[in-house]
Design an enzyme around this catalytic site. Structure first.
Site, PDB file in Angstrom:
ATOM      1  N   ASP A 160     -13.793  67.447  26.651  1.00 43.10           N
ATOM      2  CA  ASP A 160     -12.755  67.871  25.856  1.00 43.10           C
ATOM      3  C   ASP A 160     -11.285  67.771  26.305  1.00 43.10           C
ATOM      4  O   ASP A 160     -11.180  67.540  27.546  1.00 43.10           O
ATOM      5  CB  ASP A 160     -13.098  69.134  25.365  1.00 43.10           C
ATOM      6  CG  ASP A 160     -12.616  69.191  23.619  1.00 43.10           C
ATOM      7  OD1 ASP A 160     -12.097  68.932  23.152  1.00 43.10           O
ATOM      8  OD2 ASP A 160     -13.631  69.942  23.190  1.00 43.10           O
ATOM      9  N   GLU A 203     -10.678  63.306  23.127  1.00 46.12           N
ATOM     10  CA  GLU A 203      -9.099  63.587  23.111  1.00 46.12           C
ATOM     11  C   GLU A 203      -8.563  63.588  21.763  1.00 46.12           C
ATOM     12  O   GLU A 203      -7.647  64.390  21.495  1.00 46.12           O
ATOM     13  CB  GLU A 203      -8.477  62.409  23.929  1.00 46.12           C
ATOM     14  CG  GLU A 203      -7.226  62.466  24.078  1.00 46.12           C
ATOM     15  CD  GLU A 203      -6.052  61.668  23.120  1.00 46.12           C
ATOM     16  OE1 GLU A 203      -4.974  61.864  23.101  1.00 46.12           O
ATOM     17  OE2 GLU A 203      -6.653  60.848  22.233  1.00 46.12           O
ATOM     18  N   ASP A 226     -11.464  67.774  14.541  1.00 52.78           N
ATOM     19  CA  ASP A 226     -12.812  68.351  14.238  1.00 52.78           C
ATOM     20  C   ASP A 226     -13.556  68.357  12.892  1.00 52.78           C
ATOM     21  O   ASP A 226     -12.550  68.306  11.833  1.00 52.78           O
ATOM     22  CB  ASP A 226     -12.894  69.823  14.544  1.00 52.78           C
ATOM     23  CG  ASP A 226     -13.005  69.843  16.333  1.00 52.78           C
ATOM     24  OD1 ASP A 226     -12.582  68.873  16.871  1.00 52.78           O
ATOM     25  OD2 ASP A 226     -13.333  70.911  16.507  1.00 52.78           O
TER      26      ASP A 226
HETATM   27  C1  GLA Z   1     -13.147  71.152  20.418  1.00 54.06           C
HETATM   28  C2  GLA Z   1     -14.107  69.862  19.984  1.00 54.06           C
HETATM   29  C3  GLA Z   1     -15.398  70.406  19.282  1.00 54.06           C
HETATM   30  C4  GLA Z   1     -16.049  71.550  20.040  1.00 54.06           C
HETATM   31  C5  GLA Z   1     -15.176  72.727  20.396  1.00 54.06           C
HETATM   32  C6  GLA Z   1     -15.668  73.620  21.442  1.00 54.06           C
HETATM   33  O1  GLA Z   1     -12.754  71.593  19.275  1.00 54.06           O
HETATM   34  O2  GLA Z   1     -13.514  68.742  19.216  1.00 54.06           O
HETATM   35  O3  GLA Z   1     -16.455  69.132  18.997  1.00 54.06           O
HETATM   36  O4  GLA Z   1     -16.645  70.945  21.406  1.00 54.06           O
HETATM   37  O5  GLA Z   1     -14.052  72.188  21.112  1.00 54.06           O
HETATM   38  O6  GLA Z   1     -14.846  74.539  21.810  1.00 54.06           O
END
Ligand code: GLA
Length: 405
Positions: A160, A203, A226
């Site tokens: 991440d 990213e 997300d």
């Molecule tokens: C980000 C990622 C998610 C998840 C969270 C975990 O938001 O995009 O897919 O992994 O972090 O904290």
């Protein structure tokens, strides 16, 4: 455990086709991993930060016993919140012993005993995205952490991009950070004599890195913010991922995020759309629901082997958009052996008829065609080359078209 209602595999049109090795995108990472988009499970959408070893093991056992493993789901991935807030005296990441009493190594051993693979999450900044918990990131620890992951038996790493110091928030610094982990993973594989770890770049466009930078760095890379079990968000993700089709190929896949199939917030039609469009876009298929509570409907969607076959097709193409008329989209995905998968996707609020032609979708412009609907599992032989499907609001009709002479 409930048996999974798997439909007959879509072998109808694929007989005799071999992996003839079409050219890969010139710059793909080439670590030998993810020839087709990864399939498996990740706990985040199901339980977010509440991951435990017992949940991961139960999920692995479910995948093993239910038929999902046979259907192609092979990775069981641990997301954020597995570590203790502090590294040990030697600077190593430490799994939280309350959540993972057997550690990541013990969890990996169990997952491997079922012939499944284990995925893990880290962050390229100073702390993971669940910052409020203070879990450590890998910035400056890339080599140490990569070696640790390999020694634990990790097969897949999702890295991440949260909590990156201001100086690291440029395109070039971001590329450098992920390149450092790519190289650290390659070295770790050599040192441990383990297969290379699948590298999942997360990213999300946060620092403006163009998606075209990722095929040489990751096996897959997030292309959007997300996913949530929410139609507006899902639709926006699809719209962002479609134009990136030309970047996808063997070992290198656009990642529009994980599945929400089975989660409250999406209708069954919308869940089928996610599954259809992910397959059409050659996206990773990472289940994101609590399988131990999944309904037969959820398992039927996730286990639709004719749709999975589109995702996993060995030609390795992402479906390209053929037309978009006010939210009525047609995508076409060329398949090994000359078939094409056509997705008729209706973003609008009412049922609509969506039309296309053989020529537009890349099969011979005239002749006869065997059209198979991959959700009703029925087929028709037609000799017209203009086609239309009636598609419910937010729905997707997915066809496999076989030129039949
Ligand atoms: C980000 C990622 C998610 C998840 C969270 C975990 O938001 O995009 O897919 O992994 O972090 O904290």
């Amino acid at each position: 455990m409930r048996a999974l209602p798997l439909v007959a595999a879509g072998a109808l049109f694929t007989g005799g086709a071999l992996l003839s090795g079409p050219a890969d995108p010139a710059l793909a990472l080439g670590n030998g991993q993810a020839f087709t988009p990864p399939m498996g499970f990740n706990n985040w959408n199901a339980v977010h930060c509440n991951v435990t070893e017992s949940f991961i093991k139960q999920t692995a056992a479910f995948i093993h016993n239910s038929g999902l493993q046979t259907a192609g789901y092979g990775y069981v991935n641990i997301d954020d919140c597995w570590a203790l807030p502090n590294r040990d005296a030697a600077g190593n990441l430490v799994p939280d012993p309350a959540k993972f009493p057997d550690g990541i190594a013990g969890t990996a051993a169990f997952v491997h005993s079922l012939n499944l693979k284990l995925g893990l999450y880290n962050d390229s900044g100073t702390m993971t995205c669940s910052k409020s918990h203070g879990f450590p990131g890998s910035l400056g620890h890339e080599r140490q952490d990569a070696l640790q992951f390999a020694r634990w038996g990790v097969d897949y790493l999702k890295e991440d991009d949260c909590n990156v110091p201001a100086s690291g928030q440029t395109v070039s610094a971001t590329i450098a950070r992920y390149t450092a982990m790519r190289d650290a993973l390659a070295d770790a594989a050599h040192v441990t004599s383990r297969p290379p770890i699948v590298f999942s770049v997360c990213e999300k466009g946060d620092f403006g890195v163009p998606a075209s930078a990722w095929p040489s760095i990751g096996n897959l890379w997030r292309t959007t913010f997300d996913v949530h079990p929410n139609w507006t968000r899902l639709d926006a993700i699809i719209a962002k991922n479609i134009p990136l089709a030309s970047l996808a190929g063997h070992g290198a896949w656009n990642d529009p995020d994980m599945l929400e199939v089975g989660n409250a917030g999406l209708t069954v039609t919308e869940q089928q759309t996610q599954f259809s469009m992910w397959a059409e876009m050659a996206a990773p298929l990472l289940i994101g629901t609590d399988l131990t509570k999944a309904t037969p409907t959820t398992l039927t969607i996730l286990g639709n082997q004719e749709v999975i076959a589109i995702d996993q097709d060995a030609l390795g193409k992402q479906g390209r958009q053929v037309s978009d008329t006010s939210g009525l989209r047609v995508l076409a995905k060329s398949l090994l052996g000359g078939d094409v998968a056509i997705a008729f996707f209706n973003e609008t609020g009412s049922t609509a008829k969506i039309a296309t032609t053989a020529a537009a979708t890349g099969v011979p412009a005239s002749g006869s065609y065997l059209i198979r609907d991959l959700w009703t599992h029925t087929q028709t032989l037609v000799s017209t080359s203009s086609w239309a499907a009636t598609v419910p609001s937010h729905g997707t009709v997915l066809w496999r078209v076989h030129p039949a002479g």
